[in-house]
Motif scaffolding. Structure first.
Motif, mmCIF file in Angstrom:
data_model
loop_
_atom_site.group_PDB
_atom_site.id
_atom_site.type_symbol
_atom_site.label_atom_id
_atom_site.label_comp_id
_atom_site.label_asym_id
_atom_site.label_seq_id
_atom_site.Cartn_x
_atom_site.Cartn_y
_atom_site.Cartn_z
ATOM 1 N N ALA A 170 6.160 5.092 2.389
ATOM 2 C CA ALA A 170 6.778 6.076 3.201
ATOM 3 C C ALA A 170 5.329 5.681 3.968
ATOM 4 O O ALA A 170 4.231 6.136 3.545
ATOM 5 N N LYS A 171 5.816 7.093 4.957
ATOM 6 C CA LYS A 171 5.012 7.556 5.724
ATOM 7 C C LYS A 171 4.456 8.652 5.697
ATOM 8 O O LYS A 171 5.011 9.849 5.150
ATOM 9 N N TYR A 172 2.651 9.210 5.097
ATOM 10 C CA TYR A 172 2.564 10.507 5.466
ATOM 11 C C TYR A 172 1.785 11.246 6.215
ATOM 12 O O TYR A 172 0.802 10.463 6.999
ATOM 13 N N VAL A 198 -3.298 1.242 5.368
ATOM 14 C CA VAL A 198 -2.519 2.564 5.631
ATOM 15 C C VAL A 198 -2.398 2.912 6.823
ATOM 16 O O VAL A 198 -1.497 4.067 6.961
ATOM 17 N N LEU A 199 -3.551 2.539 8.065
ATOM 18 C CA LEU A 199 -3.813 4.009 9.370
ATOM 19 C C LEU A 199 -2.283 2.998 10.038
ATOM 20 O O LEU A 199 -2.515 2.090 10.358
ATOM 21 N N VAL A 200 -1.351 4.355 9.945
ATOM 22 C CA VAL A 200 -1.401 4.134 11.591
ATOM 23 C C VAL A 200 -0.819 4.459 12.686
ATOM 24 O O VAL A 200 -1.404 4.220 13.583
ATOM 25 N N ALA A 201 -1.440 6.091 12.041
ATOM 26 C CA ALA A 201 -2.114 6.935 13.933
ATOM 27 C C ALA A 201 -3.544 7.833 13.595
ATOM 28 O O ALA A 201 -3.131 8.359 12.636
ATOM 29 N N VAL A 239 -0.335 8.252 7.738
ATOM 30 C CA VAL A 239 -0.539 6.950 6.899
ATOM 31 C C VAL A 239 0.269 6.262 6.279
ATOM 32 O O VAL A 239 1.377 7.168 6.005
ATOM 33 N N GLU A 240 0.445 5.034 6.445
ATOM 34 C CA GLU A 240 2.067 4.615 5.174
ATOM 35 C C GLU A 240 1.252 3.858 3.896
ATOM 36 O O GLU A 240 0.686 2.968 4.016
ATOM 37 N N VAL A 241 1.832 4.226 2.599
ATOM 38 C CA VAL A 241 1.599 4.226 1.307
ATOM 39 C C VAL A 241 2.710 3.904 0.728
ATOM 40 O O VAL A 241 3.539 4.443 0.962
ATOM 41 N N ALA A 242 2.393 3.827 -0.358
ATOM 42 C CA ALA A 242 3.149 3.764 -1.638
ATOM 43 C C ALA A 242 3.846 4.273 -1.706
ATOM 44 O O ALA A 242 4.765 5.204 -2.673
ATOM 45 N N SER A 243 2.921 5.961 -2.050
ATOM 46 C CA SER A 243 3.605 7.772 -2.717
ATOM 47 C C SER A 243 2.165 8.815 -2.231
ATOM 48 O O SER A 243 1.532 8.560 -1.879
ATOM 49 N N LYS A 244 2.819 9.994 -2.210
ATOM 50 C CA LYS A 244 2.737 10.903 -2.627
ATOM 51 C C LYS A 244 1.188 10.977 -2.836
ATOM 52 O O LYS A 244 0.244 11.186 -2.048
ATOM 53 N N GLU A 245 1.104 10.389 -4.329
ATOM 54 C CA GLU A 245 -0.164 11.178 -4.878
ATOM 55 C C GLU A 245 -1.486 10.046 -4.038
ATOM 56 O O GLU A 245 -2.561 10.355 -3.941
ATOM 57 N N GLU A 246 -0.785 8.570 -3.378
ATOM 58 C CA GLU A 246 -1.743 7.270 -2.564
ATOM 59 C C GLU A 246 -2.342 8.279 -1.395
ATOM 60 O O GLU A 246 -3.616 8.675 -0.987
ATOM 61 N N VAL A 255 6.319 11.922 6.537
ATOM 62 C CA VAL A 255 7.507 11.689 7.557
ATOM 63 C C VAL A 255 8.236 11.291 7.194
ATOM 64 O O VAL A 255 8.903 9.784 7.063
ATOM 65 N N PRO A 256 9.914 12.008 6.941
ATOM 66 C CA PRO A 256 11.013 10.538 7.253
ATOM 67 C C PRO A 256 11.495 9.387 7.966
ATOM 68 O O PRO A 256 11.448 10.165 9.203
#
Length: 139
Positions: A2-4, A42-45, A85-92, A113-114
């Motif tokens: 998921a993206k955060y 993990v970095l997208v932008a 960031v694109e990571v596996a979880s909110k915790e990450e 980010v949905p």
């Protein structure tokens, strides 16, 4: 995955300290952190923003939008930059946020980010956006 978005906020003390820090030192510190996220995949932008005094706010409170030039009285309401960031979880995402080399007094808001797949796929606007994302290599 998921993206955060990690939204960086600062207060007056933090902004003053940042202005007193040599620019090359800030580039080195942030560059090392950015490189760590790139190597971790993990970095997208990531972008920092210009001084708030150079910005404007468009306020939609009234019947007609009102534009106000910066600077602003409440710096705690402004954000100075962000990471996606694109990571596996909110915790990450939170773990990465905790590692940002921020100045004392700064805060980081972490929000998911949905993805486009979470919206109704038969909606004409979602279909148009999906086509645009495919054309531009975002999907």
């Amino acid at each position: 995955m998921a993206k955060y978005m990690l939204i960086m906020r600062g207060n007056d003390e933090c902004l003053a300290k940042m202005q007193d820090t040599p620019f090359e030192q800030m580039l080195e510190t942030m560059g090392r952190f950015n490189d760590e996220m790139i190597r971790a995949g993990v970095l997208v932008a990531a972008e920092g923003l210009e001084d708030p005094a150079q910005g404007v706010v468009v306020d939609y409170s009234g019947e007609t939008p009102v534009v106000t030039d910066g600077p602003y009285g409440e710096t705690k309401e402004l954000f100075g930059g962000y990471y996606v960031v694109e990571v596996a979880s909110k915790e990450e995402a939170v773990e990465w946020a905790k590692r940002i080399p921020a100045m004392a007094g700064a805060k980081c808001e972490v929000r998911r980010v949905p993805g486009i797949d979470e919206f109704p796929q038969d909606n004409e606007w979602v279909i148009k956006e999906r086509a645009w994302r495919e054309r531009t290599g975002q999907l």
